[in-house]
Write an enzyme that holds these catalytic residues in place. Sequence first.
Site, PDB file in Angstrom:
ATOM      1  N   GLU A  73      -9.812   7.553   3.902  1.00 56.12           N
ATOM      2  CA  GLU A  73     -10.730   6.716   4.664  1.00 56.12           C
ATOM      3  C   GLU A  73     -10.074   5.354   4.799  1.00 56.12           C
ATOM      4  O   GLU A  73      -9.248   4.966   3.979  1.00 56.12           O
ATOM      5  CB  GLU A  73     -12.086   6.602   3.975  1.00 56.12           C
ATOM      6  CG  GLU A  73     -12.258   5.390   3.080  1.00 56.12           C
ATOM      7  CD  GLU A  73     -11.641   5.543   1.710  1.00 56.12           C
ATOM      8  OE1 GLU A  73     -11.423   6.691   1.280  1.00 56.12           O
ATOM      9  OE2 GLU A  73     -11.366   4.515   1.068  1.00 56.12           O
ATOM     10  N   LYS A 115       0.809  -1.223   0.000  1.00 51.74           N
ATOM     11  CA  LYS A 115       0.000   0.000   0.000  1.00 51.74           C
ATOM     12  C   LYS A 115       0.841   1.272   0.000  1.00 51.74           C
ATOM     13  O   LYS A 115       0.439   2.291  -0.545  1.00 51.74           O
ATOM     14  CB  LYS A 115      -0.941   0.019   1.200  1.00 51.74           C
ATOM     15  CG  LYS A 115      -2.124  -0.916   1.037  1.00 51.74           C
ATOM     16  CD  LYS A 115      -3.187  -0.648   2.079  1.00 51.74           C
ATOM     17  CE  LYS A 115      -4.423  -1.483   1.826  1.00 51.74           C
ATOM     18  NZ  LYS A 115      -4.217  -2.915   2.169  1.00 51.74           N
ATOM     19  N   SER A 121       1.505  -9.862  -1.087  1.00 52.02           N
ATOM     20  CA  SER A 121       1.177  -8.440  -0.899  1.00 52.02           C
ATOM     21  C   SER A 121       1.545  -7.889   0.473  1.00 52.02           C
ATOM     22  O   SER A 121       1.792  -6.695   0.615  1.00 52.02           O
ATOM     23  CB  SER A 121      -0.313  -8.214  -1.155  1.00 52.02           C
ATOM     24  OG  SER A 121      -1.101  -9.072  -0.349  1.00 52.02           O
TER      25      SER A 121
HETATM   26  C1  PLP Z   1      -5.093  -3.903   1.666  1.00 50.50           C
HETATM   27  C2  PLP Z   1      -4.433  -5.175   1.359  1.00 50.50           C
HETATM   28  C3  PLP Z   1      -4.852  -5.972   0.265  1.00 50.50           C
HETATM   29  C4  PLP Z   1      -6.061  -5.665  -0.572  1.00 50.50           C
HETATM   30  O1  PLP Z   1      -5.999  -4.466  -1.283  1.00 50.50           O
HETATM   31  P1  PLP Z   1      -5.766  -4.449  -2.859  1.00 50.50           P
HETATM   32  O2  PLP Z   1      -6.059  -3.033  -3.239  1.00 50.50           O
HETATM   33  O3  PLP Z   1      -6.729  -5.411  -3.466  1.00 50.50           O
HETATM   34  O4  PLP Z   1      -4.374  -4.840  -3.116  1.00 50.50           O
HETATM   35  C5  PLP Z   1      -4.137  -7.130  -0.020  1.00 50.50           C
HETATM   36  N1  PLP Z   1      -3.075  -7.511   0.739  1.00 50.50           N
HETATM   37  C6  PLP Z   1      -2.651  -6.772   1.793  1.00 50.50           C
HETATM   38  C7  PLP Z   1      -1.477  -7.252   2.561  1.00 50.50           C
HETATM   39  C8  PLP Z   1      -3.312  -5.587   2.130  1.00 50.50           C
HETATM   40  O5  PLP Z   1      -2.883  -4.876   3.187  1.00 50.50           O
END
Ligand code: PLP
Length: 394
Positions: free
Chosen positions: A111, A89, A377
Site C-alpha cells: 500500500e 526506502k 533520507s
Molecule cells: C517515506 C520517507 C520518509 C518517512 O518514512 P520513515 O519510515 O519515517 O523513514 C522520510 N524521508 C523520505 C525521503 C521518505 O521518502
Amino acid sequence: MNYNVNEKGYYGDFGGAYIPEMLYPNVEELRQNYIKVMQEPDFQKEFKELLKEYVGRPTPLYYAKRFSEKYGTKVYLKREDLCHTGAHKVNNTIGQILMAKRLGKNRIIAETGAGQHGVATATVCALMGLECIVYMGAIDIKRQAPNVARMKMLGATVVSAESGSKTLKDATNEAIRDWINNPTDTHYIIGSVVGPHPYPDMVARFQSVISEEVKKQLLEKEGRENPDYVVACVGGGSNAAGIFYHYLDKPEVGIIAVEAAGKGIHSGESAATSALGKEGIIHGSKTLLMQTDDGQITEPYSISAGLDYPGVGPMHAHLFRSGRGEFISVTDADAMQAGLDLCKLEGIIPAIESSHALAIFEDRKFRKDDVVVVNLSGRGDKDLNTYIEYFKLA
Ligand SMILES: *Cc1c(COP(=O)(O)O)cnc(C)c1O
C-alpha cells in the site's frame, strides 16, 4: 534497558500483532522464518550484493563544512538521497523481495500514500520479475500522479481504494483484504517500521545497514565509531530506525527524532505523534497514535507526504516513553527554510522530510566539537513542485 524487540514482538509497552484471525497464518509464517532466512549466508550475500551494485551503497557520510560553520558544530550527512530511487526506502524493499522469494511467494502487494513506497516496491518487483499490485487511495492517485506513472512504467498494477477517506488508511485495508484472500502465494511489503510483529523488527534490520556504515565511516573520519548524536526525521520511522539501530544500546550516543509539526503542534494540522499521541492500535501494532477522546484516528497533516502519518512505529513510541530518544517537532515553515538553506550552503536539494531533521539546528544547540550525524533520507526532486509553490520560484 532493552531497546530492541522482545520474543513477543514488543518494544517496552508497544508493538505486538493485533490482527484479524484470518491474517494469522500469513503473519505467523513470516514470524517463524524471518530471522532464520535473514541469517542464511546465501541471503546475506545476495542482499549485500544488490545493495552495492543496484542501490549504490555504501552511501557517503559527507562532512557538511559550510552547514557546520553556520551552526558551530560538526555535522555529517548520511547521504541516503543518493540511493537508487532517491531515498532509503529501497533498502527495505530489496530485503523484503528477497525474503518473499525465499518463502516461495511470487506475487507482491503493497500500500502507498504519497507513492514513494509504491515506487520502491514496483522497482524491486521489476528487478525480480514478480507481479506487483499497489493499493493507493483514490485521492492520493490524483495528488501523486508522477509516482503513479512511475509505478505503471515499472510494470505494477495500481489499484484505487475508493472507500472511506480514499487515502492511505483505506489503501491499507484493501491490501490486508487482498492478503487474507491470497495467503499462500503473496507477500505484503510494508514500507516502514510499522505493522504487526515481525514487520517493525524486520524493516529495522534491513535499514540498519545505514548505521552499520556510519560506524565504519566515522571511524575512518573521526577515529571513533560513535557520534555524539544521530538525528533523523520520523514518519513511520524506518530511516530513523536505520540510523539509530547500532546506537540504541550506546547511551553515550544521543538519539534525536524529528516529527512534523505541520502548521504548529496545536494548530489541529500536524503530525507530531509523540507530542499529541496516546496509546492505541494502528496497522496491527500498539503504539502512540493521534486520536480523538473516543479513539477515532485523527487525520494528520504535514507539508511533506512522507511524514504525514498519524502514528509512529513501536520502537519510536518506546524510545519516547523511556526517555532514550529526544523528540523535537518542526513546522512546515521551518523545514522548508532549512531545505532551501541546505541547497545554498552545500549544493544538495533535500527531500522535505529530511529538511525537518536539518531544521533543528536553529534552536537545538550543540557543542563546538560535537559530532552530529543527520540522516539525509531522500532527495528533493520529488518535492520540486512544493518548493516552487512555497517559495514562488516560478
Ligand atoms: C517515506 C520517507 C520518509 C518517512 O518514512 P520513515 O519510515 O519515517 O523513514 C522520510 N524521508 C523520505 C525521503 C521518505 O521518502
